[in-house]
Enzyme design. Structure first.
Site, PDB file in Angstrom:
ATOM      1  N   HIS A  15      -3.333  -4.154  10.070  1.00 19.43           N
ATOM      2  CA  HIS A  15      -3.986  -2.955  10.581  1.00 19.43           C
ATOM      3  C   HIS A  15      -5.495  -3.128  10.720  1.00 19.43           C
ATOM      4  O   HIS A  15      -6.177  -2.201  11.160  1.00 19.43           O
ATOM      5  CB  HIS A  15      -3.700  -1.760   9.663  1.00 19.43           C
ATOM      6  N   GLU A  57       7.887  -1.070   1.265  1.00 16.23           N
ATOM      7  CA  GLU A  57       7.260   0.130   1.820  1.00 16.23           C
ATOM      8  C   GLU A  57       8.220   1.018   2.610  1.00 16.23           C
ATOM      9  O   GLU A  57       7.786   1.957   3.279  1.00 16.23           O
ATOM     10  CB  GLU A  57       6.073  -0.268   2.702  1.00 16.23           C
ATOM     11  N   ASP A 109       2.984   3.807   3.636  1.00 11.83           N
ATOM     12  CA  ASP A 109       4.279   3.778   4.313  1.00 11.83           C
ATOM     13  C   ASP A 109       5.418   4.150   3.378  1.00 11.83           C
ATOM     14  O   ASP A 109       6.410   4.750   3.817  1.00 11.83           O
ATOM     15  CB  ASP A 109       4.524   2.405   4.928  1.00 11.83           C
TER      16      ASP A 109
END
Length: 264
Positions: free
Chosen positions: A46, A150, A176
């Protein structure tokens, strides 16, 4: 500092606090470890950098006397192997949802007989100050390979994932995890259902002698998770550090009360 250090510190029972560097800017990472973080983690899933930025950041952190870890992108098996070749000691793969995913990760990042990692860690050998033979003989024991937990699927398969030979442990992605466990209704690192999963993972990993790591949105979260028993606490990110510092300086300059950023 030379040679592998993360696994050695974990073997002593030490907890490791890592600066999470989403920018993959070498100077940011160097500044973070120089204030006392034990290592730096570079986020290629990310974050805003790619291989070249991560390579240069790993080198900068090593020059500052600290090791590095990387979180690669989705299906980033080859990316993780390449980053180990340029000196990362820890590699994290997101969205590992089964033992099969875990076995593929080990196969990519560990040398025979555990896996089939391709040879070519020239830069890593140079930065670690090792001989070719010492690196070859020690890499399987000292490179830390972590599977991210996650999702609901990963939670259900967690024991099987932890039992994968050669996998060094798990890395919890609390954002997540909470989104998945709440069916998209919440992003809450302190959601009771998510915390219960974290506690079970710490216990299950400890029984197997494996490592647990977790992303922490700030210092308070890192303290809570350290008390829970996590081994590696990734604290961040560097952009939040920059924003918080800038806000504090501006607040002091203006003599006004500022509002802090979100902390989970």
């Amino acid at each position: 500092m030379s040679g592998f250090t993360v696994k050695a510190r974990l073997a002593k029972g030490e907890q490791i606090f890592a600066a999470w560097v989403a920018s993959c800017i070498a100077r940011n990472a160097e500044a973070a470890v120089k204030v006392g973080f034990d290592m730096a983690f570079f986020d290629l899933q990310h974050g805003e950098g790619g291989f070249a930025e991560a390579r240069d950041s790993i080198a900068a952190v090593r020059r500052a006397g600290r090791p590095s870890g990387v979180r690669v992108g989705l299906e980033g098996y080859a990316e993780a192997a390449r980053l180990l070749d340029v000196g990362a000691e820890v590699a994290v793969l997101p969205m590992v949802n089964s033992a099969e995913d875990g076995r593929r990760l080990v196969d990519t990042l560990k040398y025979p007989p555990l896996g089939s990692r391709s040879w070519g860690p020239t830069r890593a050998i140079d930065m670690l100050g090792l001989t070719v033979e010492t690196y070859r003989a020690s890499a399987n024991d000292n490179v830390v390979v972590l599977a991210m937990i996650e999702t609901r699927a990963a939670v259900a398969a967690a024991d099987d994932i932890l039992d994968v030979p050669g996998l060094d442990g798990v890395f919890v992605g609390p954002s997540d995890l909470s989104i998945s466990l709440s069916d998209g209704a919440r992003l809450d690192h302190r959601m009771p259902e998510a915390v219960a999963v974290m506690e079970r993972l710490v216990e299950a990993a400890r029984k197997r002698g494996k490592t647990t790591a977790i992303f922490c949105a700030g210092g308070e979260a890192a303290r809570r998770n350290a008390q829970m028993g996590f081994d590696i606490l990734a604290v961040g990110s560097d952009m939040a550090f920059l924003s918080d510092g800038a806000r504090a300086a501006l607040t002091a300059a203006r003599g006004t009360a500022g509002e802090g950023g979100a902390r989970y």
